[in-house]
Every structure is written in structure tokens, then in C-alpha cells.
Design a protein around this motif. Structure first.
Motif, PDB file in Angstrom:
ATOM      1  N   ILE A 208      19.306  13.084 -16.232  1.00 52.02           N
ATOM      2  CA  ILE A 208      20.452  12.977 -15.327  1.00 52.02           C
ATOM      3  C   ILE A 208      20.561  14.232 -14.475  1.00 52.02           C
ATOM      4  O   ILE A 208      20.857  14.155 -13.275  1.00 52.02           O
ATOM      5  N   GLN A 209      20.314  15.373 -15.070  1.00 51.48           N
ATOM      6  CA  GLN A 209      20.348  16.642 -14.323  1.00 51.48           C
ATOM      7  C   GLN A 209      19.366  16.608 -13.159  1.00 51.48           C
ATOM      8  O   GLN A 209      19.702  17.011 -12.038  1.00 51.48           O
ATOM      9  N   GLU A 210      18.145  16.136 -13.411  1.00 48.99           N
ATOM     10  CA  GLU A 210      17.131  16.126 -12.362  1.00 48.99           C
ATOM     11  C   GLU A 210      17.427  15.070 -11.295  1.00 48.99           C
ATOM     12  O   GLU A 210      17.194  15.295 -10.097  1.00 48.99           O
ATOM     13  N   LEU A 211      17.947  13.928 -11.709  1.00 40.84           N
ATOM     14  CA  LEU A 211      18.227  12.857 -10.741  1.00 40.84           C
ATOM     15  C   LEU A 211      19.450  13.162  -9.879  1.00 40.84           C
ATOM     16  O   LEU A 211      19.599  12.601  -8.787  1.00 40.84           O
ATOM     17  N   THR A 212      20.322  14.034 -10.385  1.00 36.91           N
ATOM     18  CA  THR A 212      21.552  14.368  -9.646  1.00 36.91           C
ATOM     19  C   THR A 212      21.539  15.828  -9.202  1.00 36.91           C
ATOM     20  O   THR A 212      22.588  16.449  -9.054  1.00 36.91           O
ATOM     21  N   TYR A 213      20.364  16.375  -8.980  1.00 32.79           N
ATOM     22  CA  TYR A 213      20.164  17.796  -8.706  1.00 32.79           C
ATOM     23  C   TYR A 213      21.045  18.314  -7.566  1.00 32.79           C
ATOM     24  O   TYR A 213      21.532  19.438  -7.604  1.00 32.79           O
ATOM     25  N   LYS A 214      21.274  17.505  -6.552  1.00 31.88           N
ATOM     26  CA  LYS A 214      21.999  17.967  -5.365  1.00 31.88           C
ATOM     27  C   LYS A 214      23.448  17.480  -5.308  1.00 31.88           C
ATOM     28  O   LYS A 214      24.060  17.455  -4.249  1.00 31.88           O
ATOM     29  N   THR A 215      23.987  17.129  -6.476  1.00 29.05           N
ATOM     30  CA  THR A 215      25.391  16.672  -6.478  1.00 29.05           C
ATOM     31  C   THR A 215      26.292  17.758  -7.039  1.00 29.05           C
ATOM     32  O   THR A 215      25.828  18.726  -7.625  1.00 29.05           O
TER      33      THR A 215
ATOM     34  N   GLY B 231      25.916  16.870  -2.404  1.00 27.84           N
ATOM     35  CA  GLY B 231      27.022  16.046  -2.866  1.00 27.84           C
ATOM     36  C   GLY B 231      26.817  14.584  -2.514  1.00 27.84           C
ATOM     37  O   GLY B 231      26.233  14.246  -1.484  1.00 27.84           O
ATOM     38  N   VAL B 232      27.282  13.707  -3.411  1.00 27.36           N
ATOM     39  CA  VAL B 232      27.083  12.275  -3.225  1.00 27.36           C
ATOM     40  C   VAL B 232      27.696  11.792  -1.915  1.00 27.36           C
ATOM     41  O   VAL B 232      27.069  11.039  -1.153  1.00 27.36           O
ATOM     42  N   LYS B 233      28.917  12.231  -1.639  1.00 21.52           N
ATOM     43  CA  LYS B 233      29.614  11.751  -0.444  1.00 21.52           C
ATOM     44  C   LYS B 233      28.829  12.060   0.822  1.00 21.52           C
ATOM     45  O   LYS B 233      28.666  11.204   1.704  1.00 21.52           O
ATOM     46  N   GLU B 234      28.311  13.276   0.934  1.00 24.68           N
ATOM     47  CA  GLU B 234      27.561  13.652   2.134  1.00 24.68           C
ATOM     48  C   GLU B 234      26.206  12.964   2.182  1.00 24.68           C
ATOM     49  O   GLU B 234      25.774  12.472   3.232  1.00 24.68           O
ATOM     50  N   LEU B 235      25.519  12.903   1.034  1.00 21.91           N
ATOM     51  CA  LEU B 235      24.188  12.293   1.007  1.00 21.91           C
ATOM     52  C   LEU B 235      24.247  10.790   1.259  1.00 21.91           C
ATOM     53  O   LEU B 235      23.286  10.211   1.798  1.00 21.91           O
TER      54      LEU B 235
ATOM     55  N   GLY C  14      16.771  15.570  -4.757  1.00 22.10           N
ATOM     56  CA  GLY C  14      16.181  16.631  -3.945  1.00 22.10           C
ATOM     57  C   GLY C  14      14.710  16.428  -3.641  1.00 22.10           C
ATOM     58  O   GLY C  14      14.074  17.318  -3.070  1.00 22.10           O
ATOM     59  N   MET C  15      14.149  15.260  -3.990  1.00 22.02           N
ATOM     60  CA  MET C  15      12.726  15.033  -3.717  1.00 22.02           C
ATOM     61  C   MET C  15      12.475  14.809  -2.230  1.00 22.02           C
ATOM     62  O   MET C  15      11.395  15.103  -1.730  1.00 22.02           O
ATOM     63  N   VAL C  16      13.470  14.249  -1.548  1.00 25.27           N
ATOM     64  CA  VAL C  16      13.418  14.111  -0.094  1.00 25.27           C
ATOM     65  C   VAL C  16      14.674  14.748   0.469  1.00 25.27           C
ATOM     66  O   VAL C  16      15.795  14.468   0.003  1.00 25.27           O
ATOM     67  N   ASN C  17      14.487  15.626   1.434  1.00 24.57           N
ATOM     68  CA  ASN C  17      15.611  16.346   2.028  1.00 24.57           C
ATOM     69  C   ASN C  17      15.679  16.088   3.522  1.00 24.57           C
ATOM     70  O   ASN C  17      14.663  15.829   4.173  1.00 24.57           O
ATOM     71  N   VAL C  18      16.897  16.174   4.051  1.00 20.23           N
ATOM     72  CA  VAL C  18      17.084  16.082   5.498  1.00 20.23           C
ATOM     73  C   VAL C  18      17.011  17.495   6.073  1.00 20.23           C
ATOM     74  O   VAL C  18      17.032  18.489   5.339  1.00 20.23           O
ATOM     75  N   GLY C  19      16.928  17.583   7.391  1.00 21.06           N
ATOM     76  CA  GLY C  19      16.799  18.883   8.031  1.00 21.06           C
ATOM     77  C   GLY C  19      17.955  19.816   7.749  1.00 21.06           C
ATOM     78  O   GLY C  19      17.791  21.020   7.613  1.00 21.06           O
ATOM     79  N   THR C  20      19.170  19.227   7.606  1.00 24.05           N
ATOM     80  CA  THR C  20      20.334  20.044   7.258  1.00 24.05           C
ATOM     81  C   THR C  20      20.455  20.132   5.744  1.00 24.05           C
ATOM     82  O   THR C  20      19.917  19.302   5.024  1.00 24.05           O
ATOM     83  N   GLN C  21      21.163  21.126   5.274  1.00 27.72           N
ATOM     84  CA  GLN C  21      21.338  21.296   3.831  1.00 27.72           C
ATOM     85  C   GLN C  21      22.506  20.431   3.347  1.00 27.72           C
ATOM     86  O   GLN C  21      23.641  20.883   3.238  1.00 27.72           O
TER      87      GLN C  21
ATOM     88  N   LEU D 221      17.494  11.012  -2.660  1.00 27.00           N
ATOM     89  CA  LEU D 221      18.173  12.125  -1.984  1.00 27.00           C
ATOM     90  C   LEU D 221      18.845  13.062  -2.977  1.00 27.00           C
ATOM     91  O   LEU D 221      18.700  14.289  -2.885  1.00 27.00           O
ATOM     92  N   THR D 222      19.598  12.517  -3.944  1.00 27.86           N
ATOM     93  CA  THR D 222      20.344  13.389  -4.861  1.00 27.86           C
ATOM     94  C   THR D 222      19.414  14.174  -5.778  1.00 27.86           C
ATOM     95  O   THR D 222      19.783  15.250  -6.267  1.00 27.86           O
TER      96      THR D 222
END
Length: 288
Positions: A281-288, A203-207, A193-200, A190-191
Motif C-alpha cells: 500500500i505504501q508503494e502504490l500510494t507513494y504520492k498521496t 495527493g489523490v485529489k490533484e492526481l 509515482g511510476m508515471v509523473n506529469v511535468g508538474t510536481q 500516478l499515485t
């Protein structure tokens, strides 16, 4: 109902970061894994055959734990090192794992003991391991336990067998063995960004709110990491250690530079180029 979306652009970016890291970089990550250290201690004292039986059997009931994974395997090491030399065959190895399970892994105990009893009846599934054929091993153990070949514990037992082969300096054939899908791997899926949920969600807490839901879709997670493997040229089971370790840091909500510094101080400094590490690390934590 959650709708999942694969982002192939992100899959490519993560795959290219792993290609830059390379197999040697992944192996350096593995040496930070306390489970590898447990395997080394057992191989040194108990021998390769006993360790293979003990490690794989325990891996297959390594779920619903009362302890964190690292602590669980440390307990297994201490318990087993005192007793392994009395183990003469596969059945006795499984019986020893049953003793450990009753003492330290007794959540859903009846089901775990039934699984170990089933394992005793499938002694032949270890024949592929004698040749280092982990793919055939996964297929046979999944049939034996009426499970799926992408089941977390089934694949995890293959990973631990691979660790035994690695420590012993033996050849293991890793192609076709999936990544074990657990909470950490699901979080990084999830973090990154390879798999995303319908909502945007960001951040770790939300994901983290979606991790348990994604774990119910292991085939999707496996599919994504298999695609990363194709881009990088690295088997999924070897990709697992960096993902699992970084996922552990993220679980404590550590920032990117904090993770990089922690990894360097833990032993990657001098073994992995810092810019390659920072990119990963940048790529693995893309959505944090």
C-alpha cells in the motif's frame, strides 16, 4: 499537452513490493473481487462453456456503464442465472448478452450491438480459449473487433476468461496478457509515482485531474505494469486485482492505514502478512 515521465526507480520499488506479496497474495486479493464471485455463481449453475461465452461477450461491451462496475456485474449475474440454461451455443449466448445490454447497458447502444454482431461472426476466436491460451485469444478478438490488443475491454474479457478457468480449476496461460487499463489502474499508476506529469502533482485529489488524460495513453500504462511484472515475476493480469481494489479505496480518498485495515477486515488477515501488505500500500500510494 501533458508530458509524461517514467520513474524506473519507482517501477522497481513497486515490482519488489509485488514480489514480496507473491502470486498467492495476488490470488487472495482476487477473492475479494466481486467479479470473481459472479463468475463462480455462473460456472456453478450455467457450466464452464456457457459462462465463458456469456462472460467474454459481456466484458467486450463493458464500458460507458450506467452503474458502478460491481453493481453492473451483479445485475448481469441475476439476469443470466435465470436464463443461461436455455443457451445452447455461442450465438445464443451473444444474443442473451444483447438482451441484457438493451436493458441495462444502453449508453452508446447502437455501437455496442454492432460490436456483439461482429463477435458472432468470429466464433473461431474462442478456439484458443479451449486450450487456455489467453494471449492468442486477445490477438484474435482484437482483430475481429478492429481494436488494439491493449484495448481495455479486449484485455478485460481475457481477465474474466481467466477467472472462469480459475474457478473451474483449469489451466490458463497468462503470459503476454496485459493489465486492463481503466480509471483505477491509471490512478494507481500516478499515485505510485511510476508515471509523473511535468508538474510536481501530489495527493489523490490533484492526481485525479490527470487520470482521464493518462487513459488516452494506454500503451504507456501497459508498458509500466509489464515492467513491474518482470521485476515481480507475476503476470500483469494477476497483478490487476490488487491494483484495482486499492484504486477503488483511493477513489474514496482513504488513507494508507485505513486501506490496510479495510483489506485485513475484508478477508486478507491471516492470508497476507500485514507488513507485506503495508509495504504494498505504501508503494502504490507513494504520492498521496
Amino acid at each position: 499537452m501533458v508530458r509524461w515521465f517514467k520513474d524506473l526507480t519507482r517501477v522497481k520499488a513497486v515490482g519488489e513490493a509485488f514480489r514480496s506479496l507473491g502470486v498467492d497474495g495476488c490470488l487472495a486479493f482476487e477473492e475479494l473481487d466481486k467479479q470473481l464471485r459472479v463468475v463462480k455463481d455462473l460456472v456453478d449453475l450455467c457450466g464452464v462453456a456457457r459462462t465463458t461465452y456469456l462472460i467474454t461477450a459481456n466484458s467486450l461491451v463493458s464500458y460507458m456503464l450506467r452503474f458502478r462496475g460491481e453493481e453492473f456485474w451483479s445485475l448481469f449475474r441475476e439476469f443470466t442465472l435465470k436464463r443461461c440454461n436455455s443457451v445452447n451455443d455461442f450465438t445464443e449466448a451473444v444474443e442473451l448478452v444483447k438482451e441484457f445490454t438493451k436493458a441495462y447497458n444502453n449508453l452508446s447502444l447502437e455501437f455496442k450491438l454492432r460490436r456483439l454482431d461482429s463477435l458472432i461472426k468470429c466464433r473461431e476466436l474462442f478456439k484458443p480459449l479451449e486450450k487456455g491460451d489467453l494471449r492468442s485469444y486477445v490477438a484474435q478478438v482484437a482483430r475481429c473487433l478492429s481494436s488494439e490488443p491493449y484495448s481495455k475491454t479486449v484485455v478485460f474479457s481475457a481477465k474474466m476468461s481467466y477467472y472462469v478457468f480459475r474457478v473451474a480449476g483449469l489451466k490458463a496461460y497468462l503470459e503476454g496478457v496485459n493489465i486492463p487499463v481503466d480509471r483505477r489502474v491509471s490512478l494507481i499508476t500516478l499515485t505510485s509515482g511510476m508515471v509523473n506529469v511535468g508538474t510536481q502533482a501530489y495527493g489523490v485529489k490533484e492526481l485525479m485531474n490527470y487520470v482521464d488524460v493518462l487513459m488516452r495513453e494506454p500503451k504507456l500504462v501497459v508498458e509500466v505494469w509489464n515492467e513491474v511484472s518482470k521485476v515481480s515475476g507475476i503476470p500483469p493480469i494477476v497483478i490487476d486485482a490488487p491494483v484495482w481494489i486499492v484504486g477503488g479505496y483511493l477513489s474514496f480518498n482513504m488513507g494508507r492505514e485505513e486501506i490496510v485495515k479495510e483489506l485485513i477486515n475484508s478477508g486478507l488477515g491471516g492470508r497476507v502478512d500485514v507488513n507485506v501488505l503495508r509495504r504494498l500500500i505504501q508503494e502504490l500510494t507513494y504520492k498521496t
